[in-house]
Scaffold this motif. Structure first.
Motif, short mmCIF file in Angstrom:
data_model
loop_
_atom_site.label_atom_id
_atom_site.label_comp_id
_atom_site.label_asym_id
_atom_site.label_seq_id
_atom_site.Cartn_x
_atom_site.Cartn_y
_atom_site.Cartn_z
N PRO A 182 -12.00 -95.83 137.42
CA PRO A 182 -12.95 -95.21 138.38
C PRO A 182 -12.63 -93.99 139.04
O PRO A 182 -11.50 -93.64 139.76
N GLU A 183 -13.55 -92.97 139.33
CA GLU A 183 -13.17 -91.68 139.65
C GLU A 183 -12.78 -91.85 141.34
O GLU A 183 -11.86 -91.22 141.76
N ALA A 184 -13.50 -92.44 141.99
CA ALA A 184 -13.32 -92.84 143.65
C ALA A 184 -11.91 -93.38 143.71
O ALA A 184 -11.11 -93.05 144.64
N LEU A 185 -11.46 -94.13 142.72
CA LEU A 185 -10.12 -94.82 142.90
C LEU A 185 -9.07 -93.99 142.60
O LEU A 185 -7.99 -93.76 143.39
N VAL A 186 -9.26 -93.14 141.84
CA VAL A 186 -8.16 -92.43 141.28
C VAL A 186 -8.19 -90.95 142.39
O VAL A 186 -6.82 -90.77 142.72
N ALA A 187 -9.04 -90.83 143.06
CA ALA A 187 -8.79 -89.71 144.03
C ALA A 187 -8.45 -90.58 145.40
O ALA A 187 -7.53 -89.78 146.15
N THR A 194 -13.27 -91.51 135.14
CA THR A 194 -12.48 -90.41 134.94
C THR A 194 -11.36 -90.68 133.94
O THR A 194 -10.70 -91.83 134.08
N THR A 195 -10.70 -89.72 133.16
CA THR A 195 -9.70 -89.81 132.13
C THR A 195 -8.52 -89.68 133.18
O THR A 195 -8.31 -88.30 133.56
N PHE A 204 -3.10 -99.43 140.56
CA PHE A 204 -3.59 -98.42 141.56
C PHE A 204 -3.88 -99.44 142.84
O PHE A 204 -3.82 -99.11 144.05
N GLN A 205 -4.60 -100.40 142.66
CA GLN A 205 -5.01 -101.37 143.63
C GLN A 205 -3.75 -101.86 144.32
O GLN A 205 -3.82 -102.09 145.54
N GLN A 206 -2.69 -102.37 143.53
CA GLN A 206 -1.48 -102.92 144.38
C GLN A 206 -0.82 -101.81 145.10
O GLN A 206 -0.32 -102.20 146.30
N PHE A 207 -0.98 -100.59 144.70
CA PHE A 207 -0.35 -99.47 145.64
C PHE A 207 -0.95 -99.39 146.78
O PHE A 207 -0.75 -99.24 147.78
N ALA A 259 6.07 -83.90 142.69
CA ALA A 259 5.32 -84.88 143.75
C ALA A 259 4.68 -85.95 142.92
O ALA A 259 4.37 -86.10 141.88
N LEU A 260 4.55 -86.89 144.07
CA LEU A 260 4.01 -88.17 143.71
C LEU A 260 2.50 -88.09 143.25
O LEU A 260 1.71 -87.51 144.03
N THR A 261 2.03 -88.63 141.98
CA THR A 261 0.48 -88.20 141.66
C THR A 261 0.13 -89.51 141.17
O THR A 261 0.83 -90.45 140.93
N ALA A 262 -1.28 -89.68 141.07
CA ALA A 262 -1.91 -90.73 140.62
C ALA A 262 -0.99 -91.05 139.00
O ALA A 262 -0.72 -92.27 138.72
#
Length: 177
Positions: free
Chosen positions: A118-123, A58-59, A88-91, A145-148
């Motif tokens: 990857p969409e699942a990672l963003v979710a 996903t974008t 994202f993975q570190q977070f 709000a804290l977002t991706a």
């Protein structure tokens, strides 16, 4: 079924070895202006943040300071997609924590750039960011709000910090001894 057509970015990356040969050939032929033009295009392709291994998914649109994205594109060896995925993975692994989002001064040019993850990672990051912020009683109103996207921007700021301004001593008197 016909083969899948390459994206312009993929085609540009694939052409880099041939472009390097063309630069050498043009220099040997005394065509320096043409060699400089090909060099500029090759350098742009190398520094544009195009990943060596493009990511499907996903974008994620990031709105932030253009100088941050410029620094990141120039310094990144893996590409922005890979950098953001690592953040994202570190977070998610608890190895890095973002700060509370705040309204920022509108100094400097802001632009939007996109990365893919990857969409699942963003979710997963969206859900974890909400939980992370809620447990800290952070403001969850829109814009705060804290977002991706915030996680990605803060990670890029963490990886590629702005250079510190040098202190000047102009106009100061030397210290008395």
């Amino acid at each position: 079924m016909p083969p899948k057509k390459k994206t312009p970015q993929a085609a540009a990356r694939a052409a880099l070895p041939t472009a390097d040969e063309a630069i050498s050939f043009l220099v040997e032929q005394g065509q320096q202006p043409m060699a400089d033009a090909v060099t500029a295009l090759a350098d742009y392709t190398r520094s544009s943040g195009y990943d060596a291994h493009p990511v499907s998914g996903t974008t994620v649109s990031l709105y932030g300071p253009s100088e941050l994205f410029d620094r990141a594109r120039k310094a990144s060896t893996a590409g922005l997609n890979t950098d953001v995925i690592k953040g994202f993975q570190q977070f998610l692994d608890g190895k890095w924590k973002p700060k509370q989002p705040a309204t920022r001064a509108t100094e400097g040019e802001k632009i939007t750039t996109s990365v893919r993850a990857p969409e699942a990672l963003v979710a997963e990051v969206k859900a974890a960011a909400t939980e992370f912020a809620t447990t800290r009683d952070w403001d969850m109103r829109r814009g705060y709000a804290l977002t991706a996207q915030h996680v990605a921007l803060q990670w890029l700021e963490h990886l590629y910090p702005a250079p510190k301004a040098k202190k000047t001593t102009a106009g100061r008197k030397p210290a008395a001894e």
